[in-house]
Design an enzyme around this catalytic site. Structure first.
Site, PDB file in Angstrom:
ATOM      1  N   CYS A 103       0.870  -1.173   0.000  1.00  0.00           N
ATOM      2  CA  CYS A 103       0.000   0.000   0.000  1.00  0.00           C
ATOM      3  C   CYS A 103       0.908   1.225   0.000  1.00  0.00           C
ATOM      4  CB  CYS A 103      -0.871  -0.029   1.260  1.00  0.00           C
ATOM      5  SG  CYS A 103      -1.800   1.479   1.533  1.00  0.00           S
ATOM      6  N   CYS A 110      -2.091  15.446   2.903  1.00  0.00           N
ATOM      7  CA  CYS A 110      -3.297  15.395   2.074  1.00  0.00           C
ATOM      8  C   CYS A 110      -4.118  16.643   2.361  1.00  0.00           C
ATOM      9  CB  CYS A 110      -4.105  14.142   2.419  1.00  0.00           C
ATOM     10  SG  CYS A 110      -5.587  13.917   1.398  1.00  0.00           S
ATOM     11  N   CYS A 114     -10.566  14.769   5.520  1.00  0.00           N
ATOM     12  CA  CYS A 114     -11.502  13.796   6.113  1.00  0.00           C
ATOM     13  C   CYS A 114     -11.295  13.729   7.637  1.00  0.00           C
ATOM     14  CB  CYS A 114     -11.312  12.416   5.498  1.00  0.00           C
ATOM     15  SG  CYS A 114     -11.600  12.402   3.712  1.00  0.00           S
ATOM     16  N   CYS A 117      -9.180  10.742   9.346  1.00  0.00           N
ATOM     17  CA  CYS A 117      -7.931  10.295   8.721  1.00  0.00           C
ATOM     18  C   CYS A 117      -6.705  11.039   9.249  1.00  0.00           C
ATOM     19  CB  CYS A 117      -8.042  10.473   7.212  1.00  0.00           C
ATOM     20  SG  CYS A 117      -6.588   9.891   6.326  1.00  0.00           S
ATOM     21  N   CYS A 329      -3.075   4.246   7.472  1.00  0.00           N
ATOM     22  CA  CYS A 329      -2.254   5.216   6.749  1.00  0.00           C
ATOM     23  C   CYS A 329      -2.161   6.557   7.469  1.00  0.00           C
ATOM     24  CB  CYS A 329      -2.792   5.426   5.343  1.00  0.00           C
ATOM     25  SG  CYS A 329      -4.530   5.825   5.316  1.00  0.00           S
TER      26      CYS A 329
HETATM   27  N1  SAH Z   1      -7.406   9.532  -0.523  1.00  0.00           N
HETATM   28  C1  SAH Z   1      -7.816   8.211  -0.864  1.00  0.00           C
HETATM   29  C2  SAH Z   1      -6.889   7.114  -0.339  1.00  0.00           C
HETATM   30  C3  SAH Z   1      -6.417   7.236   1.061  1.00  0.00           C
HETATM   31  S1  SAH Z   1      -6.937   6.335   2.410  1.00  0.00           S
HETATM   32  C4  SAH Z   1      -9.220   7.968  -0.378  1.00  0.00           C
HETATM   33  O1  SAH Z   1      -9.782   8.832   0.263  1.00  0.00           O
HETATM   34  O2  SAH Z   1      -9.775   6.935  -0.699  1.00  0.00           O
HETATM   35  C5  SAH Z   1      -7.470   4.739   2.062  1.00  0.00           C
HETATM   36  C6  SAH Z   1      -8.774   4.395   2.797  1.00  0.00           C
HETATM   37  O3  SAH Z   1      -8.619   4.388   4.222  1.00  0.00           O
HETATM   38  C7  SAH Z   1      -9.889   5.383   2.494  1.00  0.00           C
HETATM   39  O4  SAH Z   1     -11.087   4.697   2.293  1.00  0.00           O
HETATM   40  C8  SAH Z   1      -9.936   6.173   3.768  1.00  0.00           C
HETATM   41  O5  SAH Z   1     -11.169   6.838   3.894  1.00  0.00           O
HETATM   42  C9  SAH Z   1      -9.677   5.108   4.810  1.00  0.00           C
HETATM   43  N2  SAH Z   1      -9.286   5.612   6.114  1.00  0.00           N
HETATM   44  C10 SAH Z   1      -8.597   6.738   6.411  1.00  0.00           C
HETATM   45  N3  SAH Z   1      -8.444   6.857   7.737  1.00  0.00           N
HETATM   46  C11 SAH Z   1      -9.040   5.787   8.311  1.00  0.00           C
HETATM   47  C12 SAH Z   1      -9.219   5.346   9.650  1.00  0.00           C
HETATM   48  N4  SAH Z   1      -8.764   6.050  10.660  1.00  0.00           N
HETATM   49  N5  SAH Z   1      -9.876   4.183   9.846  1.00  0.00           N
HETATM   50  C13 SAH Z   1     -10.339   3.465   8.795  1.00  0.00           C
HETATM   51  N6  SAH Z   1     -10.209   3.824   7.521  1.00  0.00           N
HETATM   52  C14 SAH Z   1      -9.565   4.982   7.267  1.00  0.00           C
END
Ligand code: SAH
Length: 342
Positions: A103, A110, A114, A117, A329
């Site tokens: 990954c 970013c 969100c 995240c 991530c």
């Molecule tokens: N920017 C892209 C990819 C990054 S994250 C996106 O938004 O899809 C990859 C996945 O992990 C995304 O679905 C994101 O929403 C999720 N994610 C991020 N933080 C998280 C967390 N704390 N717990 C679970 N999933 C998470």
């Protein structure tokens, strides 16, 4: 200076031709790059003069391992890479039955904001280059000795916010003399930038598009994902439908289960209604707790799953890997930023 590792073989061939070198030199150099050399000196089948010329005109900027964590539970390895300018990004190498998967990140930080995240806490610093994306795949394999057959673009950053680089990266990893990884072994995850999803559809790539939906109603989705305020769930799902019609590839919707926010029965019902009629797959993700966020993991994952299945939706629940090593991530980078700042 020329970023030689971000070039396609065709570009490299033209570049060598302009400098009076034969085409086969380009292929030799291309192959060396994908063997993970860290200097031009190592390209032993080139003349010393050519090696020196390349070193004078081109950059080769392999990352170094800033931190590495290995899960005692399942062998998952998390890398924090230090890039040439001192910025750090993460990759995670996971072992699955269907193949080892890495990954990778596509940006330093970013800007999508969100709420759940860790990657977005301090905003975006810069985009990565194609070479910096390739090197995450390459050096994860070299450092660990674990061969990788699958790639997911689900690390730090929003792939469709660094569109041209990501497209170039995909071409390079797919190339037989590059990493030679098939498109069907690649997943790209997006928070749902609709214009770019339409743009991606034109390329008709056989990769899997994962869309981070996380809520079926605009009120909830806008609250946890600012990107929704200008798009809306209906337009996003319509765009995904168009994407499927153009590419024939089923969309995978990601849904991180958050306690009391997006895990109610009515939300499962609405989600099922939204997705009716278009081939889709819902991947429920148990939320990873992030220190900077008050959001908590849902306790209703099984009930939510059953409710969706009763509506005829295909659902999986993501298996948690590397739970003991901050494998979600952005977490390791955040931790390093906290510990390294005075
Ligand atoms: N920017 C892209 C990819 C990054 S994250 C996106 O938004 O899809 C990859 C996945 O992990 C995304 O679905 C994101 O929403 C999720 N994610 C991020 N933080 C998280 C967390 N704390 N717990 C679970 N999933 C998470």
């Amino acid at each position: 200076m020329v970023d030689i590792k971000s070039m396609s073989l065709e570009e490299l061939t033209a570049w060598f031709k302009d400098r009076g070198e034969p085409a086969f030199r380009a292929k030799q150099v291309f192959r060396w790059l994908y063997r993970g050399v860290t200097s031009f000196e190592e390209m032993s089948n080139l003349s010393k003069t050519l090696r020196r010329k390349l070193a004078e005109t081109c950059t080769l900027t392999p990352p170094t391992v800033a931190r590495k964590q290995v899960s005692a539970q399942d062998g998952t390895i998390k890398y924090l890479w230090r890039l040439a300018d001192g910025s750090c990004v993460e990759s995670v190498l996971m072992r699955y039955q269907h193949g080892n998967t890495v990954c990778i990140s596509c940006q330093v930080g970013c800007r999508m904001g969100c709420a759940f995240c860790a990657s977005t806490v301090a905003g975006k610093v810069r985009d990565l280059t194609p070479a910096e994306m390739i090197d995450q795949v390459l050096f994860s394999q070299i450092d660990s000795g674990v061969p990788v057959s699958n790639i997911v673009l689900m690390g730090i950053g929003e792939p469709l916010d660094n569109f041209d680089t990501v497209l170039r990266f995909l071409t390079l990893v797919n190339h037989p003399d590059g990493l030679n990884i098939g498109m069907r072994h690649i997943s790209l995850s997006t928070c749902g930038l609709t214009e770019q999803i339409d743009k991606l559809a034109l390329h008709e790539l056989q990769l899997t598009l994962s869309v981070s939906l996380h809520a079926p109603d605009d009120e909830t989705r806008s609250q946890i994902m600012p990107v929704n305020r200008s798009v809306g769930v209906e337009k996003l799902v319509d765009t995904c439908r168009r994407y499927f019609e153009k590419t024939g590839r089923r969309i995978s919707y990601e849904y991180a289960m958050i306690d009391g926010v997006n895990d109610a029965d009515w939300q499962a019902d609405l989600l099922a209604r939204r997705l009716k009629g278009a081939p889709a797959h819902v991947n429920l993700i148990p939320l990873n707790e992030v220190e900077e966020s008050p959001l908590k993991p849902s306790r209703r994952v099984a009930a939510f799953r059953k409710r969706l299945e009763d509506h005829g939706i295909t659902v999986t629940v993501r298996r948690k890997l590397g739970g003991d090593i901050d494998a979600s991530c952005g977490q390791l980078r955040r931790r390093a930023m906290r510990e390294d700042s005075p």
